[in-house]
Enzyme design. Structure first.
Site, mmCIF file in Angstrom:
data_model
loop_
_atom_site.group_PDB
_atom_site.id
_atom_site.type_symbol
_atom_site.label_atom_id
_atom_site.label_comp_id
_atom_site.label_asym_id
_atom_site.label_seq_id
_atom_site.Cartn_x
_atom_site.Cartn_y
_atom_site.Cartn_z
ATOM 1 N N HIS A 23 40.773 43.723 42.521
ATOM 2 C CA HIS A 23 42.264 43.169 42.045
ATOM 3 C C HIS A 23 42.745 44.363 41.579
ATOM 4 C CE1 HIS A 23 42.889 39.021 40.620
ATOM 5 N NE2 HIS A 23 44.534 39.702 40.391
ATOM 6 N N ASP A 44 44.643 31.610 49.164
ATOM 7 C CA ASP A 44 45.099 33.339 48.334
ATOM 8 C C ASP A 44 44.390 33.029 47.105
ATOM 9 O OD1 ASP A 44 45.290 36.483 48.134
ATOM 10 O OD2 ASP A 44 46.950 35.858 45.991
ATOM 11 N N LYS A 100 39.252 37.975 44.927
ATOM 12 C CA LYS A 100 39.457 39.468 44.780
ATOM 13 C C LYS A 100 37.902 39.555 43.761
ATOM 14 C CE LYS A 100 44.303 38.321 44.657
ATOM 15 N NZ LYS A 100 44.353 36.566 44.631
#
Length: 297
Positions: free
Chosen positions: A118, A51, A85
């Protein structure tokens, strides 16, 4: 939303996402320097979900780690699930692809597996990235029920978000948001699942330390596991994709054991009872969103 034999969950677009992800946020230069080695360790241990985010400043290090593990035969690119993101300074539609392409260059990837907004903003330009083949799935982060409804009800929506990544842990269990996401076939993904790294920039230093909670500690002792493993397992059994971050090899290895024990229904209810609707992360002012992290009261 059951785990398959590869510890993955199928998203609403048919793509599978590994249920536990290794987070690569690093608050300072020291931790950023450790990111590459920690990512290699996580891949070697067996984690396949990484991530990341444009704003973390660690994508080049992660890209090097992944390329090295591909070169030595540990993994193939298609076995790695990378989440990127879209940062808040790229929300104008014409800038979305620019942000994505910068991340791809740093990572040396041809595509990103999951690309999420985000912070709450429109989704249309994200759909274009998916259609261009630069991302396989799209999603959102820090959206509450009302904001998700706005997207889902938007005329002309082609792809609804596959995931909604939010702060979620036993002190802030997001039960209402989880129920809503399940009803809309959107996966909830938990960051700060172990409470927080207690970064002074975002976290009140007087806030309680989740992993020192005596109830969590007692349950951990019962299963001969760490409080961190119990907190991670709690989310998996709720059908939540869970993220953790540590650069310690021992803890990375330990966290892989989350797949190999099961909490009883009674213990799950006990952990549910720890909820205080308490958020560790406070980005007020920085993001310009006075309601961050967008609680549904």
């Amino acid at each position: 939303m059951e785990l398959d034999k590869d510890h993955c969950i199928k998203m609403n677009d048919g793509t599978k996402i590994p249920a536990v992800g290794f987070g690569i946020y690093a608050p300072d230069a020291v931790q950023k320097s450790k990111c590459e080695e920690a990512t290699k360790v996580a891949i070697e241990v067996g984690f396949r979900h990484i991530d990341g985010a444009f704003v973390y400043g660690t994508e080049e290090a992660v890209g090097r780690a992944v390329q090295q593990k591909i070169a030595d035969g540990t993994v193939k690119r298609e076995e790695i699930f990378y989440t990127g993101k879209l940062w808040s300074t790229f929300h104008r539609p014409e800038l979305v692809r620019t942000c994505l392409e910068q991340s791809l260059r740093k990572l040396k990837f041809d595509y990103i597996d999951l690309f999420i907004i985000h912070n709450p903003m429109s989704l249309k330009a994200m759909e274009a990235c998916k259609e261009a083949g630069l991302v396989k799935s799209i999603g959102v982060s820090n959206f509450n029920c009302r904001q998700l409804e706005m997207i889902l009800n938007k005329p002309g929506l082609k792809y609804k978000p596959a995931v909604n990544q939010v702060e979620c842990h036993p002190y802030f269990n997001q039960s209402k948001l989880l129920a809503f996401c399940k009803s809309k076939d959107i996966l909830l993904e938990a960051y700060c699942a172990l409470g927080s790294q207690r970064d002074k920039t975002w976290v009140d230093q007087s806030s309680p330390v989740l992993l020192e909670d005596p109830v969590l500690g007692a349950i951990a002792k019962k299963y001969n596991r760490s409080p961190a493993l119990v907190a991670l397992r709690y989310q998996l059994q709720r059908g939540i994709v869970v993220l953790f971050k540590t650069y310690t090899k021992k803890r990375i290895e330990e966290n892989f054991q989350v797949f190999y024990f099961h909490l009883s229904e009674e213990d799950m209810k006990t952990i549910d009872g720890l909820n205080k609707n308490f958020s560790y992360v406070n980005l007020n002012g920085f993001l310009g969103h006075p309601q961050y992290p967008f609680k549904d009261e």
